[in-house]
Design an enzyme around this catalytic site. Structure first.
Site, PDB file in Angstrom:
ATOM      1  N   TYR A 104      13.576  63.436 -55.126  1.00 17.37           N
ATOM      2  CA  TYR A 104      13.458  63.484 -53.263  1.00 17.37           C
ATOM      3  C   TYR A 104      14.322  62.571 -52.994  1.00 17.37           C
ATOM      4  O   TYR A 104      14.886  62.210 -52.138  1.00 17.37           O
ATOM      5  CB  TYR A 104      12.207  63.491 -53.082  1.00 17.37           C
ATOM      6  CG  TYR A 104      12.204  63.586 -51.395  1.00 17.37           C
ATOM      7  CD1 TYR A 104      11.770  64.901 -51.053  1.00 17.37           C
ATOM      8  CD2 TYR A 104      12.280  62.300 -50.754  1.00 17.37           C
ATOM      9  CE1 TYR A 104      12.127  65.259 -49.720  1.00 17.37           C
ATOM     10  CE2 TYR A 104      11.884  62.758 -49.287  1.00 17.37           C
ATOM     11  CZ  TYR A 104      12.135  63.919 -48.808  1.00 17.37           C
ATOM     12  OH  TYR A 104      12.172  64.426 -47.672  1.00 17.37           O
ATOM     13  N   GLU A 126      13.251  65.933 -37.576  1.00 18.34           N
ATOM     14  CA  GLU A 126      13.955  67.267 -38.354  1.00 18.34           C
ATOM     15  C   GLU A 126      13.533  68.325 -38.405  1.00 18.34           C
ATOM     16  O   GLU A 126      12.087  67.985 -38.106  1.00 18.34           O
ATOM     17  CB  GLU A 126      14.522  66.105 -40.225  1.00 18.34           C
ATOM     18  CG  GLU A 126      14.931  67.507 -40.737  1.00 18.34           C
ATOM     19  CD  GLU A 126      15.713  66.322 -41.861  1.00 18.34           C
ATOM     20  OE1 GLU A 126      15.444  66.108 -42.790  1.00 18.34           O
ATOM     21  OE2 GLU A 126      16.788  67.543 -42.612  1.00 18.34           O
ATOM     22  N   HIS A 138      19.223  72.193 -47.370  1.00 15.45           N
ATOM     23  CA  HIS A 138      20.202  71.588 -47.287  1.00 15.45           C
ATOM     24  C   HIS A 138      20.705  70.641 -48.255  1.00 15.45           C
ATOM     25  O   HIS A 138      21.239  69.979 -48.170  1.00 15.45           O
ATOM     26  CB  HIS A 138      20.392  70.463 -46.381  1.00 15.45           C
ATOM     27  CG  HIS A 138      19.644  69.564 -45.819  1.00 15.45           C
ATOM     28  ND1 HIS A 138      19.346  68.251 -46.777  1.00 15.45           N
ATOM     29  CD2 HIS A 138      18.333  68.503 -44.928  1.00 15.45           C
ATOM     30  CE1 HIS A 138      18.571  67.589 -46.875  1.00 15.45           C
ATOM     31  NE2 HIS A 138      18.062  67.825 -45.587  1.00 15.45           N
ATOM     32  N   ASP A 167       9.052  61.309 -43.901  1.00 15.94           N
ATOM     33  CA  ASP A 167       9.599  61.961 -45.463  1.00 15.94           C
ATOM     34  C   ASP A 167       9.401  61.283 -46.308  1.00 15.94           C
ATOM     35  O   ASP A 167       9.466  60.781 -48.091  1.00 15.94           O
ATOM     36  CB  ASP A 167      10.662  62.191 -45.231  1.00 15.94           C
ATOM     37  CG  ASP A 167      11.093  63.292 -45.078  1.00 15.94           C
ATOM     38  OD1 ASP A 167      10.392  64.286 -44.231  1.00 15.94           O
ATOM     39  OD2 ASP A 167      11.933  63.116 -43.946  1.00 15.94           O
ATOM     40  N   HIS A 218      14.493  58.422 -43.236  1.00 18.39           N
ATOM     41  CA  HIS A 218      15.983  58.474 -43.066  1.00 18.39           C
ATOM     42  C   HIS A 218      17.436  59.572 -42.233  1.00 18.39           C
ATOM     43  O   HIS A 218      17.851  59.307 -41.806  1.00 18.39           O
ATOM     44  CB  HIS A 218      16.156  59.719 -44.663  1.00 18.39           C
ATOM     45  CG  HIS A 218      16.528  60.974 -44.365  1.00 18.39           C
ATOM     46  ND1 HIS A 218      16.934  61.855 -44.154  1.00 18.39           N
ATOM     47  CD2 HIS A 218      15.142  61.892 -43.850  1.00 18.39           C
ATOM     48  CE1 HIS A 218      16.549  62.841 -44.776  1.00 18.39           C
ATOM     49  NE2 HIS A 218      15.502  63.725 -43.381  1.00 18.39           N
ATOM     50  N   ASP A 260      12.399  70.476 -40.527  1.00 16.60           N
ATOM     51  CA  ASP A 260      10.821  70.745 -41.022  1.00 16.60           C
ATOM     52  C   ASP A 260       9.509  70.205 -41.038  1.00 16.60           C
ATOM     53  O   ASP A 260       8.697  70.842 -41.403  1.00 16.60           O
ATOM     54  CB  ASP A 260      11.530  70.902 -42.642  1.00 16.60           C
ATOM     55  CG  ASP A 260      11.646  69.084 -42.592  1.00 16.60           C
ATOM     56  OD1 ASP A 260      12.097  68.409 -41.579  1.00 16.60           O
ATOM     57  OD2 ASP A 260      11.548  68.655 -43.784  1.00 16.60           O
ATOM     58  N   HIS A 270       8.993  62.574 -36.945  1.00 17.39           N
ATOM     59  CA  HIS A 270      10.392  62.372 -37.473  1.00 17.39           C
ATOM     60  C   HIS A 270      10.718  64.045 -36.773  1.00 17.39           C
ATOM     61  O   HIS A 270       9.380  64.753 -37.176  1.00 17.39           O
ATOM     62  CB  HIS A 270      10.394  62.638 -39.154  1.00 17.39           C
ATOM     63  CG  HIS A 270      11.442  63.250 -39.626  1.00 17.39           C
ATOM     64  ND1 HIS A 270      13.273  62.665 -39.300  1.00 17.39           N
ATOM     65  CD2 HIS A 270      12.325  63.074 -41.062  1.00 17.39           C
ATOM     66  CE1 HIS A 270      13.566  63.437 -39.877  1.00 17.39           C
ATOM     67  NE2 HIS A 270      13.024  63.186 -41.339  1.00 17.39           N
ATOM     68  N   HIS A 321       5.558  65.808 -47.253  1.00 18.63           N
ATOM     69  CA  HIS A 321       5.948  66.474 -48.273  1.00 18.63           C
ATOM     70  C   HIS A 321       5.381  66.111 -49.499  1.00 18.63           C
ATOM     71  O   HIS A 321       5.248  65.260 -49.678  1.00 18.63           O
ATOM     72  CB  HIS A 321       7.459  67.135 -48.921  1.00 18.63           C
ATOM     73  CG  HIS A 321       8.706  67.141 -47.353  1.00 18.63           C
ATOM     74  ND1 HIS A 321       8.312  68.363 -46.789  1.00 18.63           N
ATOM     75  CD2 HIS A 321       9.857  66.610 -46.566  1.00 18.63           C
ATOM     76  CE1 HIS A 321       9.458  68.429 -45.649  1.00 18.63           C
ATOM     77  NE2 HIS A 321       9.581  67.169 -45.819  1.00 18.63           N
TER      78      HIS A 321
HETATM   79 FE1  FEO Z   1      14.152  64.612 -42.418  1.00 17.65          FE
HETATM   80 FE2  FEO Z   1      10.648  66.482 -44.257  1.00 17.65          FE
HETATM   81  O1  FEO Z   1      12.564  65.573 -43.385  1.00 17.65           O
END
Ligand code: FEO
Length: 407
Positions: free
Chosen positions: A194, A83, A27, A166, A147, A85, A81, A227
Site C-alpha cells: 500500500y 477520494e 487505479h 488511507d 495522499h 472510495d 478524504h 482500508h
Molecule cells: Fe485515497 Fe482510499 O482513497
C-alpha cells in the site's frame, strides 16, 4: 432485519464499512486480496459517521449502521478524504439521512464540491479545531498530500481512537476487522504494498507526520484506517514499519525487472542477476510477463539497485517496460542506483529510453547501459555477469560508507 452487522471497535465506536472481496484493480494497483472501505459510527450524543464508502456499497454501509441505530438519527458526517472510495456514498447519505452538518478540511470542501457540486453544504475544519460530540470531542488534524490535498485525520478523545483515512491502511478484504487477527507477515506485506503504490511520492510528509504525532498531544489507543484492519494496542508496529518505508534507505538488494520478446533480454537478466548474487546482493527477479506493476513497485521500494531490461520493438522500449517505468516514475522512488540493459535487432532505442527514464527519476547510473544485438553470445553473458558483479560491489561500498551504516 439485515444479517449485515456493525462491529464494535471501541466503547462508542462501530465499524460500519463494506467488504469488497472481488476488487482486483485500484487505479493501477493490483489488489490481489480485495479491500474494505471502512466507515465508522461514533455513538455519542451527536451521532457521527466518519467517512462513507464507495458508491455501490452504500446499502451495505446503511444496513450495518441500522444494526446499531436508525441511520436517520445521524447528526454529523465527517469526510476525512474526498477520494471516491470514501466519498462516493456521501451525496446519497446526505440526501437520504439529512445530517445536521457535514465536515471536511478546507481542501476537502473544495474537492467534494468539484466531485459532487455545491449542494452538500460542507463546513470546513482545520488543524486544531474541535467538534464537541457530548462525551467526547473530535480533534481535526489536516494531513495535506497524505495522499490528497484534502486528507485529514480525526481523533475522538473519549475512546482515544485516531481515524487515519488511507494512512496505516491496506487493501485487504477479510472476515476479521482487527490487525491482531492476521499474521504480522501478511500485515507487513500488504502495508508495504500500500505504501509503495499509494503513499511513496509523499514519503517525506509521512516522516514529518510521524515526527509531529507525539507533539499533537493525542493519547492514541486505536488507529482506525479507511482500508483493512483496525490497529488496537498493536499500532506501534505499523508506525515503525511506516518509519522504515518512508526513510527509503537503500538495502543490499537488487531488483532485476525486464520483459523479453525472443528470450535474449531474459538471458541478459539472468547473467546480470548471477553477477549480483556473486557480489553478495540479494536479487528479486521480475519478468513483466508474469508480474504485475504494483508487485514490482513493492519490490523496488528501498532497493539498492534497479536494473531494467527491455527489447527494442519498433524503435521503442517494450510496452510492458514502458508501462512499468511510467507507473514507477510517478511514484518517485528514491533508489540507490540504476542500470539499463536489453537486446535489439537493428536500431536499439529501447535501452536508451530506459536510461532516460532512470535519469528522469534521478537514479544514478554508475555503469553505461548494456545492449546486445539479436542474441547474447557466451562472451556477452560473461560481460553481463561482470556488470552484475561491478554493480553489486559498488552498492556494497556505498552502503558501507553511508552515514546510517556508521551510526
Ligand atoms: Fe485515497 Fe482510499 O482513497
Amino acid at each position: 432485519m439485515s444479517y449485515l452487522q456493525a462491529v464494535r471497535v471501541a466503547p462508542r465506536v462501530w465499524w460500519v464499512g463494506a467488504i469488497d472481496w472481488n476488487l482486483r484493480e485500484f487505479h493501477g494497483y493490483r489488489t490481489g486480496r480485495g479491500s474494505t472501505y471502512n466507515a465508522f459510527l461514533v455513538m455519542d450524543e451527536k451521532i457521527t459517521l466518519i467517512d462513507t464508502v464507495k458508491a455501490p456499497f452504500y446499502g451495505e454501509m446503511l444496513e450495518r449502521i441500522a444494526s446499531v441505530v436508525d441511520p436517520a438519527k445521524i447528526d454529523y458526517i465527517v469526510s476525512n478524504h474526498a477520494e471516491m472510495d470514501h466519498s462516493g456514498a456521501l451525496p446519497r447519505a446526505v440526501a437520504e439521512l439529512q445530517p445536521e452538518k457535514v465536515f471536511a478540511s478546507t481542501m476537502g470542501v473544495k474537492a467534494l464540491a468539484a466531485h459532487f457540486g455545491d449542494a452538500l453544504k460542507i463546513e470546513a475544519v482545520k488543524t486544531g479545531d474541535q467538534l464537541n460530540l457530548g462525551a467526547g470531542k473530535l480533534h481535526f488534524v489536516e494531513s495535506r498530500m497524505l495522499h490528497w490535498p484534502d486528507s485529514m485525520l480525526s481523533f475522538y478523545d473519549a475512546d482515544k481512537i485516531l481515524f487515519s483515512q488511507d494512512g496505516f491502511g491496506m487493501h485487504l478484504a477479510g472476515s476479521a476487522r482487527f490487525a491482531a487477527e492476521y499474521s504480522d507477515e501478511l500485515l507487513h506485506d500488504e502495508a508495504k504494498k500500500y505504501f509503495a503504490n499509494i503513499l511513496l511520492p509523499y514519503a517525506p510528509r509521512v516522516t514529518e507526520l510521524l515526527n509531529a504525532l507525539p507533539g499533537l498531544g493525542l493519547d492514541i489507543d486505536i488507529i482506525a484506517p479507511d482500508h483493512g484492519p483496525v490497529w488496537r494496542n498493536d499500532y506501534a508496529k505499523v508506525i515503525q514499519w511506516y518509519g522504515e518505508f518512508a526513510r527509503q534507505r537503500a538495502e543490499a538488494r537488487a531488483v532485476v525487472v525486464y520483459d523479453t520478446m525472443w528470450g535474449s533480454t531474459a538471458k541478459q537478466a539472468t547473467a546480470l542477476a548471477d553477477g549480483l548474487i556473486a557480489a553478495g546482493i540479494k536479487v528479486d527477479f521480475a519478468c513483466l510477463h508474469q508480474m504485475d506493476r504494483s508487485d514490482v513497485m513493492t519490490l523496488a521500494m528501498n532497493a539498492g539497485i534497479l536494473a531494467v531490461g527491455t527489447p527494442t520493438l519498433n524503435n521503442n522500449l517494450y510496452p510492458s517496460v514502458a508501462d512499468m517505468l511510467t507507473y514507477m516514475r510517478g511514484l518517485k522512488p528514491k533508489l540507490g542506483m540504476g542500470f539499463a540493459f536489453g537486446s535489439f535487432g537493428w536500431s536499439g532505442e529501447g535501452v536508451k529510453q530506459v536510461g532516460e527514464y532512470l535519469t528522469a527519476m534521478k537514479i544514478e547510473q554508475p555503469l553505461a547501459a548494456w545492449s546486445v544485438k539479436y542474441v547474447p553470445t557466451a562472451a556477452d553473458l560473461t560481460a553481463g555477469f561482470n556488470y552484475g558483479l561491478e554493480l553489486g560491489n559498488a552498492l556494497l561500498k556505498t552502503i558501507a560508507g553511508s552515514p546510517a551504516e556508521k551510526e
